[in-house]
Design a protein around this motif. Sequence first.
Motif, PDB file in Angstrom:
ATOM      1  N   SER A 127       0.826  -1.201   0.000  1.00 40.57           N
ATOM      2  CA  SER A 127       0.000   0.000   0.000  1.00 40.57           C
ATOM      3  C   SER A 127       0.862   1.255   0.000  1.00 40.57           C
ATOM      4  O   SER A 127       0.501   2.264  -0.627  1.00 40.57           O
ATOM      5  CB  SER A 127      -0.922  -0.006   1.222  1.00 40.57           C
ATOM      6  OG  SER A 127      -0.178  -0.075   2.430  1.00 40.57           O
ATOM      7  N   ARG A 128       2.008   1.226   0.673  1.00 40.56           N
ATOM      8  CA  ARG A 128       2.867   2.398   0.690  1.00 40.56           C
ATOM      9  C   ARG A 128       3.437   2.672  -0.696  1.00 40.56           C
ATOM     10  O   ARG A 128       3.487   3.817  -1.151  1.00 40.56           O
ATOM     11  CB  ARG A 128       4.004   2.220   1.687  1.00 40.56           C
ATOM     12  CG  ARG A 128       4.847   3.491   1.851  1.00 40.56           C
ATOM     13  CD  ARG A 128       6.158   3.194   2.540  1.00 40.56           C
ATOM     14  NE  ARG A 128       5.946   2.611   3.840  1.00 40.56           N
ATOM     15  CZ  ARG A 128       6.864   1.881   4.481  1.00 40.56           C
ATOM     16  NH1 ARG A 128       8.048   1.667   3.925  1.00 40.56           N
ATOM     17  NH2 ARG A 128       6.608   1.375   5.658  1.00 40.56           N
ATOM     18  N   HIS A 131       0.665   4.180  -2.693  1.00 38.83           N
ATOM     19  CA  HIS A 131       0.384   5.565  -2.305  1.00 38.83           C
ATOM     20  C   HIS A 131       1.475   6.505  -2.797  1.00 38.83           C
ATOM     21  O   HIS A 131       1.205   7.666  -3.119  1.00 38.83           O
ATOM     22  CB  HIS A 131       0.248   5.650  -0.786  1.00 38.83           C
ATOM     23  CG  HIS A 131      -0.989   5.014  -0.257  1.00 38.83           C
ATOM     24  ND1 HIS A 131      -1.061   4.393   0.977  1.00 38.83           N
ATOM     25  CD2 HIS A 131      -2.232   4.859  -0.806  1.00 38.83           C
ATOM     26  CE1 HIS A 131      -2.274   3.920   1.158  1.00 38.83           C
ATOM     27  NE2 HIS A 131      -3.002   4.175   0.097  1.00 38.83           N
ATOM     28  N   ASP A 132       2.712   6.004  -2.861  1.00 39.32           N
ATOM     29  CA  ASP A 132       3.796   6.830  -3.384  1.00 39.32           C
ATOM     30  C   ASP A 132       3.570   7.191  -4.856  1.00 39.32           C
ATOM     31  O   ASP A 132       4.127   8.177  -5.347  1.00 39.32           O
ATOM     32  CB  ASP A 132       5.141   6.118  -3.234  1.00 39.32           C
ATOM     33  CG  ASP A 132       5.631   6.085  -1.794  1.00 39.32           C
ATOM     34  OD1 ASP A 132       5.100   6.852  -0.963  1.00 39.32           O
ATOM     35  OD2 ASP A 132       6.535   5.277  -1.488  1.00 39.32           O
ATOM     36  N   THR A 137      -5.829   2.804  -2.499  1.00 37.73           N
ATOM     37  CA  THR A 137      -5.617   1.353  -2.491  1.00 37.73           C
ATOM     38  C   THR A 137      -6.841   0.632  -1.946  1.00 37.73           C
ATOM     39  O   THR A 137      -7.663   1.218  -1.237  1.00 37.73           O
ATOM     40  CB  THR A 137      -4.404   0.968  -1.617  1.00 37.73           C
ATOM     41  OG1 THR A 137      -4.610   1.462  -0.284  1.00 37.73           O
ATOM     42  CG2 THR A 137      -3.125   1.553  -2.182  1.00 37.73           C
ATOM     43  N   ARG A 161      -3.736   7.549   1.690  1.00 40.23           N
ATOM     44  CA  ARG A 161      -2.488   7.302   2.420  1.00 40.23           C
ATOM     45  C   ARG A 161      -2.715   7.330   3.927  1.00 40.23           C
ATOM     46  O   ARG A 161      -2.172   6.513   4.659  1.00 40.23           O
ATOM     47  CB  ARG A 161      -1.432   8.343   2.028  1.00 40.23           C
ATOM     48  CG  ARG A 161      -0.115   8.173   2.769  1.00 40.23           C
ATOM     49  CD  ARG A 161       0.879   9.260   2.382  1.00 40.23           C
ATOM     50  NE  ARG A 161       1.382   9.095   1.037  1.00 40.23           N
ATOM     51  CZ  ARG A 161       2.446   8.356   0.724  1.00 40.23           C
ATOM     52  NH1 ARG A 161       3.120   7.711   1.666  1.00 40.23           N
ATOM     53  NH2 ARG A 161       2.856   8.274  -0.523  1.00 40.23           N
ATOM     54  N   THR A 162      -3.481   8.270   4.412  1.00 41.15           N
ATOM     55  CA  THR A 162      -3.732   8.382   5.843  1.00 41.15           C
ATOM     56  C   THR A 162      -5.222   8.587   6.080  1.00 41.15           C
ATOM     57  O   THR A 162      -5.968   8.971   5.180  1.00 41.15           O
ATOM     58  CB  THR A 162      -2.968   9.569   6.462  1.00 41.15           C
ATOM     59  OG1 THR A 162      -3.369  10.791   5.815  1.00 41.15           O
ATOM     60  CG2 THR A 162      -1.466   9.388   6.297  1.00 41.15           C
ATOM     61  N   HIS A 335      11.975   5.698   4.697  1.00 40.70           N
ATOM     62  CA  HIS A 335      10.699   5.872   5.390  1.00 40.70           C
ATOM     63  C   HIS A 335      10.907   5.644   6.884  1.00 40.70           C
ATOM     64  O   HIS A 335      11.434   4.615   7.314  1.00 40.70           O
ATOM     65  CB  HIS A 335       9.672   4.872   4.853  1.00 40.70           C
ATOM     66  CG  HIS A 335       8.335   4.991   5.506  1.00 40.70           C
ATOM     67  ND1 HIS A 335       7.398   5.935   5.131  1.00 40.70           N
ATOM     68  CD2 HIS A 335       7.775   4.301   6.540  1.00 40.70           C
ATOM     69  CE1 HIS A 335       6.322   5.814   5.877  1.00 40.70           C
ATOM     70  NE2 HIS A 335       6.525   4.831   6.738  1.00 40.70           N
TER      71      HIS A 335
END
Length: 441
Positions: A127-128, A131-132, A137, A161-162, A335
């Motif tokens: 997912s990261r 999101h990048d 997602t 993302r959040t 990260h």
Amino acid sequence: MRTSIPARATLLTLGSALLGASCVVQSPLQATVVSDPQFVASAPQPQAPAAAQPPAEAKRPEVAVLPIEDDQLFRAERAALRAELAAHLARVAPDYLILGPAMVDPKLRPVSQKTGHRCAYEGEPLSRRAHDEGWLTTDVIHVAGIAGGKGEELWINILPRTGGPDVTFQAPWDPKLGIVDRYRTAFASLVRDDGAAGLVGGLGTLGWARDTSVLREGPLTICENRNFGQCEPGTIDWKDRAVSLAACFANDDDVTRDFLVQGDAGGRYCEMENLDFRDGREGAREACVCQALVGSAAISKRPGRRTIRVRYEAPDLAGKPRPEIRVIEASTNLHVEDDWHSMEQVVDGKKRYSSVKRLVVDNVDSLQAPLARCAAPAGSLVVVDLDIREDGVPAAGKVVAGTTDRELSACIEKNLGRGAFTCTDDGSSARVRAALHWHAP
């Protein structure tokens, strides 16, 4: 997916068209009027008023359909169901642009997007990575025990993302169906529910077994899952492959992996659970472990699918205390996030647990096991710098504070090189400063 549900790989009947579909929803093409280049006006002509143009379509948020995680589905089943989910989301979520596997997967692979080099640590959250890329997602959750007496449901969250989900789609989950048909039926029945608020969590996963049925054989601990973290009494049947299994972890310090196996008249199957990309280190591990497991007499002794958890601990690490690791600072191309770390201690013969809030980078705790080789006095606090290559491989480690013991420093610096990290964001090297704390017993 966060639940364990039995199924059969060979009964999957999803069409080949789904497997090959890109599942990318495109906007309708706009008609274009092209003038005839051979027409030449003999005299100036009056200009007709410009035709009204339809308003431009608003840009729809792009959604990456991520691999479905379900530790009781084989890889081919998860891939086919993922493609079908993409197709159904395109139907029920027309205000989103649904990106299927063919478009998404090249960006999810554990490689540096700058250099193409394989990342030393392959477990960065998919997912990261999505999101990048600026994508939303998907998150698939099996929900039971819903307030109001509702039966089990499948929830599909679309996540930014959040924060909470952008939107949630829900469908009934029928446990009487076979596992693949449960998903297919649920996907076909998805309805939007903006008031669902997105459930965080899901059903619990298998915990490390502590009962007497666990098999300990040299550096290996093996558990065939039964229920609620307990081991099947027949776990002992896997002993015939203990030596071969240990060889698959010969270069590791402390590793635990789960494998899905099935042996019946239709054949013998084995995969590492939820492994999507097999061309790296984890794929090689899967090949080695599964060759051992399918050769065991245990695989055909009980019907259906089973989870086999294998833990390897290097013999020279058994019983040695692991230091707690806290990141002090790190380069901006790695990260870094907050984390709560729970520690187990024995005080007056009783186990006690405490938690600390700390900074972490991905997989930094993999250094706990190799650093246990360093005999630091209880209560020691040592600060180290670790240089990391762009592919996540440690290049150099150095003790910068906390001890003047040269032998201890040399041990720490050597074992810092046994870590593995994600690729850096920009294709350049990085540095991490961390504190190593050997707690008093």
